[in-house]
Enzyme design. Structure first.
Site, PDB file in Angstrom:
ATOM      1  N   ASP A  50       0.858  -1.194   0.000  1.00 31.14           N
ATOM      2  CA  ASP A  50       0.000   0.000   0.000  1.00 31.14           C
ATOM      3  C   ASP A  50       0.886   1.234   0.000  1.00 31.14           C
ATOM      4  O   ASP A  50       1.958   1.232   0.551  1.00 31.14           O
ATOM      5  CB  ASP A  50      -0.846   0.081   1.282  1.00 31.14           C
ATOM      6  N   ASP A  56       0.458   7.736   8.147  1.00 32.68           N
ATOM      7  CA  ASP A  56       0.653   6.324   8.519  1.00 32.68           C
ATOM      8  C   ASP A  56       1.986   6.171   9.236  1.00 32.68           C
ATOM      9  O   ASP A  56       2.069   5.541  10.293  1.00 32.68           O
ATOM     10  CB  ASP A  56       0.714   5.429   7.282  1.00 32.68           C
ATOM     11  N   GLU A  79       0.818  -3.031  11.693  1.00 31.67           N
ATOM     12  CA  GLU A  79       0.610  -3.288  10.279  1.00 31.67           C
ATOM     13  C   GLU A  79       1.673  -2.603   9.422  1.00 31.67           C
ATOM     14  O   GLU A  79       1.946  -3.015   8.307  1.00 31.67           O
ATOM     15  CB  GLU A  79      -0.779  -2.744   9.931  1.00 31.67           C
ATOM     16  N   GLU A  80       2.279  -1.559   9.935  1.00 37.98           N
ATOM     17  CA  GLU A  80       3.255  -0.796   9.163  1.00 37.98           C
ATOM     18  C   GLU A  80       4.682  -1.313   9.306  1.00 37.98           C
ATOM     19  O   GLU A  80       5.608  -0.705   8.779  1.00 37.98           O
ATOM     20  CB  GLU A  80       3.217   0.682   9.587  1.00 37.98           C
ATOM     21  N   ASP A  97      -3.131  -1.228  14.251  1.00 38.53           N
ATOM     22  CA  ASP A  97      -3.273  -0.641  12.921  1.00 38.53           C
ATOM     23  C   ASP A  97      -3.328   0.861  13.202  1.00 38.53           C
ATOM     24  O   ASP A  97      -4.359   1.397  13.595  1.00 38.53           O
ATOM     25  CB  ASP A  97      -4.571  -1.128  12.251  1.00 38.53           C
ATOM     26  N   LEU A  99      -3.290   3.727  11.604  1.00 44.41           N
ATOM     27  CA  LEU A  99      -4.229   4.637  10.943  1.00 44.41           C
ATOM     28  C   LEU A  99      -5.028   3.857   9.896  1.00 44.41           C
ATOM     29  O   LEU A  99      -4.730   3.890   8.704  1.00 44.41           O
ATOM     30  CB  LEU A  99      -3.469   5.799  10.311  1.00 44.41           C
ATOM     31  N   ASP A 100      -6.027   3.179  10.387  1.00 44.34           N
ATOM     32  CA  ASP A 100      -6.865   2.386   9.487  1.00 44.34           C
ATOM     33  C   ASP A 100      -7.671   3.309   8.583  1.00 44.34           C
ATOM     34  O   ASP A 100      -8.162   4.357   9.016  1.00 44.34           O
ATOM     35  CB  ASP A 100      -7.822   1.525  10.328  1.00 44.34           C
TER      36      ASP A 100
HETATM   37  O1  F6P Z   1      -6.915  -1.332   6.101  1.00 43.36           O
HETATM   38  C1  F6P Z   1      -7.399  -1.480   4.857  1.00 43.36           C
HETATM   39  C2  F6P Z   1      -8.548  -0.564   4.477  1.00 43.36           C
HETATM   40  O2  F6P Z   1      -8.137   0.772   4.328  1.00 43.36           O
HETATM   41  C3  F6P Z   1      -9.771  -0.629   5.393  1.00 43.36           C
HETATM   42  O3  F6P Z   1      -9.857   0.415   6.319  1.00 43.36           O
HETATM   43  C4  F6P Z   1     -10.918  -0.610   4.425  1.00 43.36           C
HETATM   44  O4  F6P Z   1     -12.032  -1.310   4.934  1.00 43.36           O
HETATM   45  C5  F6P Z   1     -10.377  -1.245   3.190  1.00 43.36           C
HETATM   46  O5  F6P Z   1      -8.984  -1.073   3.219  1.00 43.36           O
HETATM   47  C6  F6P Z   1     -10.969  -0.663   1.952  1.00 43.36           C
HETATM   48  O6  F6P Z   1     -10.583  -1.408   0.864  1.00 43.36           O
HETATM   49  P1  F6P Z   1     -11.175  -1.167  -0.620  1.00 43.36           P
HETATM   50  O7  F6P Z   1     -10.556   0.127  -1.072  1.00 43.36           O
HETATM   51  O8  F6P Z   1     -10.683  -2.350  -1.380  1.00 43.36           O
HETATM   52  O9  F6P Z   1     -12.678  -1.097  -0.521  1.00 43.36           O
HETATM   53 MN    MN Z   2      -6.489  -1.020   8.155  1.00 47.58          MN
END
Ligand code: F6P
Ligand code: MN
Length: 309
Positions: A50, A56, A79-80, A97, A99-100
């Site tokens: 990513d 992040d 996660e990072e 995580d 900054l989700d």
């Molecule tokens: O951590 C991954 C993330 O950013 C989640 O917060 C989110 O639900 C998902 O990816 C969104 O993915 P997509 O862009 O494939 O819908």
């Molecule tokens: Mn996430």
């Protein structure tokens, strides 16, 4: 009117756990304060490929450094990062995580911080062994959602105190409403499995409303309040989906179970899955028990038909 704080909810827990949650509450406030200051991106990529935003990286460093220095944790994994960091003589292991949903920052949509806390466990660890988990949601107000053995407590950063005293709560454990009214499913529709398609059709026919913004914490929070179903599913070209077991699926799965719901991989409870490595991904289906079990039946039925072939 809420008269209690997250610190009160944790009164019966060990002092060290109370300190740890309070530290995390403080750090979440620092992350929120930083968001408007850092809207650019760096060139870096994380181990999952990513694109990382500056935030992040910044949030990860803030959280991991403060946790390692706190004397409360023996390991911190995020996660990072490729590997867990070792802390000194602490009794907790923390998974993060930082900054989700960070791709939502530029459009000013929801992001948050997800945390899982283990006592005396080596990482990666099984979700069933979590001591507690929490997330902070950075929306129109800052919400702290904390799951302990006692249940799930929703709180709002509206108090005058510091750390977990800032987070006001009714102190009543939150349960998923019995009848779900919203759903969200991630990934491109054309990559959904036939079971996911079938289930989404069923939910639509039952008049559940679609709620999807591309932020796990934000989208999940709608299900936690309104009841329903949320998933980042197995995809035809990504059978393990997108979410990381350690940093996303386990902590939110733990919250879901404590709120009376279920967290499944499609085949088994997420929390019972044996971890194989820190970066492992897992298909994730969360929400009301009846809905998650119904979806699981669809998946199990299909895999039996393949075996009988
Ligand atoms: O951590 C991954 C993330 O950013 C989640 O917060 C989110 O639900 C998902 O990816 C969104 O993915 P997509 O862009 O494939 O819908
Ligand atoms: Mn996430």
């Amino acid at each position: 009117m809420p008269t209690r704080t997250l610190a009160d909810v944790l009164q019966s827990e060990d002092k060290s756990l109370r300190k740890l949650v309070s530290l995390l509450a403080d750090l979440s406030m620092q992350i929120v304060a930083e968001i408007p200051r850092a809207l650019g991106t760096t060139e870096g990529t994380n181990i999952y490929g990513d694109r990382q935003t500056e935030l992040d990286v910044w949030s990860n460093e803030l959280l991991t450094k403060k946790l390692v220095k706190s004397g409360l944790v023996s390991q911190v994994a995020s996660e990072e990062m490729d590997e867990p960091l070792e802390g000194s003589h602490g009794e907790y292991s923390v998974v993060l995580d930082p900054l989700d949903g960070s791709s939502n920052i530029k459009t000013d949509n929801l992001v948050g911080t997800i945390v899982g806390i283990f006592h005396d466990e080596k990482l990666p660890a099984k979700g069933r062994n979590l001591l507690c988990s929490l997330y902070f949601l950075y929306g129109p107000y800052i919400q702290g959602t904390l799951a302990t053995r006692e249940g799930v407590f929703l709180s709002v950063a509206a108090g005058k105190g510091a750390g977990s005293e800032r987070f006001l709560t009714s102190g009543e454990p939150h349960r998923l409403p019995e009848k779900g009214s919203v759903y969200g499913i991630g990934g491109l529709r054309e990559k959904w499995t036939p079971q996911v398609r079938e289930f989404a059709d069923r939910l639509e026919k039952r008049k559940l409303k679609l709620r999807y913004g591309g932020s796990f914490v934000g989208d999940y929070n709608q299900v936690l309040y309104n009841g329903g179903f949320f998933s980042y599913p197995a995809l035809l070209d990504a059978p393990n989906g997108k979410y990381r077991l350690q940093f996303e699926s386990n902590p939110i799965g733990f919250i879901t179970e404590k709120a009376g719901g279920r967290a499944s991989t499609g085949m088994q409870n997420v929390l019972d899955l044996e971890p194989t490595d820190i970066a492992q991904r897992v298909p994730t289906y969360l929400g009301n028990r009846d809905l998650v079990s119904e979806f699981e039946d669809l998946v199990k039925g299909a895999s039996q038909r393949i075996v009988q072939g």
